[in-house]
Scaffold this active site. Structure first.
Site: not given
Ligand code: XUL
Ligand code: CO
Length: 445
Positions: A105, A108
């Site tokens: 992300h 992150d």
């Molecule tokens: C949350 C989840 C996230 C997504 C990306 O449950 O799975 O980590 O994969 O935002």
């Protein structure tokens, strides 16, 4: 700085070699160059490590503080220094684990700073640095995504927020992260709508929010084309948590939404194992639905705890659970741009640095073995032959006649009455099929 000094070399494939030869850390099944169903294991599985749980989570839960040793997350560390130390540790881990992809992300990797402008410049700098590390290690980006759920501004949703300024803020984040993903040669871009749902219907206009979400998704798809990004856009279904209800409930709900808003072909699904079970389905169901309806894209590999009602994101450890889903993936032709991203968290007591290796190695071996079983199921052909037999009537004249738009209900009814209709039930042979799958699971090597 070396963060994993105990691991000198990339984790080897040792097959059944005794564990003391490798210090206990070796792949037993995952042999990246072994050919399975026409491609190498590495090409079939396309394994990715996620940045967030492994490097950006201190091991905190709602009752307690972080338990892991993640020095870059300590209070008082300069945010950009911390981001760089985290990135160094992450790439050291990817290279030592020997897996080909990672996912992250925006938040992150880069500190958010005080406003969007500062966030943009931090992310640009960290993404340039990531690009250098990717060139050095050969690790590629499976997908990027923007975090539109942690900051308090997103408490009532991002695209579905009642405040259009929040929608616009989210648009700025996604635009930048989509462009960053493109710059890094990412293979996909993911949207997970963790706050795109409601806490209570008493204050919610569902159709208004659905229109907003569709508008957002169209804007993102248009921007993807305008920048020439040829990766796949993925929606990650999840029924609830953090909100009481999330609009991207499961694969079928997302499919219906895409159809309703003319987004089919623009978006595919990233199916997470633990999200599938939270929605009351099996992972097998979610994958089979997506493959059969042409919306399958990628997978977040993990597992839930059957006794807990939330997303525990544990490392996969059941070949039995994974093999039928991997079979459906192979049956559908395998991954194109997608892969298996390990959206997995260590347990809070797993505080040794090597625990991160053990979690991934065990999960990857489980997947590799599921792949071998899936190949056996495909080669053996018993399941497909049983399905063919079961639906044989529909492949013949009777099926064609029913499906002919000229056929009417009255016509069918008259024919049934005149022909003395008396169809006989036939066995679904479920136990026999289950035994057959077990026999393959136990015999594959
Ligand atoms: C949350 C989840 C996230 C997504 C990306 O449950 O799975 O980590 O994969 O935002
Ligand atoms: Co996920």
């Amino acid at each position: 700085m070396v963060f994993f000094p105990d691991i000198a070399e990339p984790v080897p494939f040792a097959g059944t070699a005794p564990s003391d030869e490798t210090g206990g850390l070796a792949y037993r099944v995952y042999d990246p160059s072994r050919v399975v169903a026409g491609k190498t294991m590495a090409e079939q599985l396309r394994i990715a490590v996620c940045y967030w749980h492994s490097f950006n989570w201190p091991g905190a839960d709602i009752f307690g503080h972080g338990t892991f040793d993640r020095p870059w997350l300590e209070p008082g560390v300069d945010p950009m220094d911390g981001a760089m130390a985290k990135q160094d540790a992450a790439f050291e881990f990817f290279a030592k684990l020997g897996t080909p992809y990672y996912c992250f992300h925006d938040v992150d990797m880069a500190p958010e700073g005080t406003d969007l402008r500062e966030f943009r410049s931090n992310l640009d700098a960290m993404v340039d640095r990531a690009g250098e590390k990717m060139a050095e290690t050969g690790v590629e980006l499976l997908w990027g995504t923007a975090n539109l759920f942690s900051h308090p501004r997103y408490a009532a949703g991002a695209a579905t927020n009642p405040d259009p300024d929040v929608f616009t803020h989210a648009a700025a984040q996604v635009r930048q992260m989509l462009e960053a993903t493109h710059r890094l040669g990412g293979h996909n871009y993911v949207l997970w709508g963790g706050r795109e749902g409601y806490e209570t219907l008493l204050n919610t206009r569902m159709t208004q929010e659905a229109d907003q979400l569709a508008r957002f998704l169209h804007l993102v798809a248009d921007h993807k084309r305008s920048i020439g990004f040829d990766g796949t856009l993925l929606i990650e279904p999840k029924p609830q948590e953090p909100t009481k209800h999330q609009y991207d409930y499961d694969s079928a709900t997302v499919h219906g939404f895409l159809e309703r808003y003319d987004l089919l072909g623009e978006y595919f699904v990233n199916i997470e194992v633990n999200h599938a079970t939270l929605s009351g389905h099996s992972f097998h169901h979610e994958v089979a639905y997506a493959v059969d309806n042409g919306i399958f894209g990628s997978v977040d590999a993990n597992r839930g705890d059957p006794q807990n009602g939330w997303d525990t994101d544990q490392f996969p450890n059941s070949v039995d659970d994974l093999a039928p889903a991997v079979y459906e993936i192979l049956r559908g032709g395998g991954f194109t741009t997608g892969g298996f991203n390990f959206d997995t968290k260590l347990r809070r007591q797993s505080i040794d640095r090597t625990d991160l290796f053990h979690g991934h190695v065990g999960g990857i071996d489980t997947l590799a073995r599921a792949l071998l079983v899936a190949e056996a199921m495909l080669d053996d052909g018993t399941l497909e032959a049983a399905r063919d037999r079961r639906y044989a009537g529909w492949a013949g004249d009777k099926g064609a006649h029913i499906m002919d738009p000229a056929t009417t209900l009255a016509g069918l009814a008259d024919a049934a009455v005149e022909g003395g209709s008396d169809p006989k039930p036939v066995s679904g042979r479920q136990e026999w099929l289950e035994n057959h799958v077990n026999a393959m699971t136990w015999s594959v090597s």
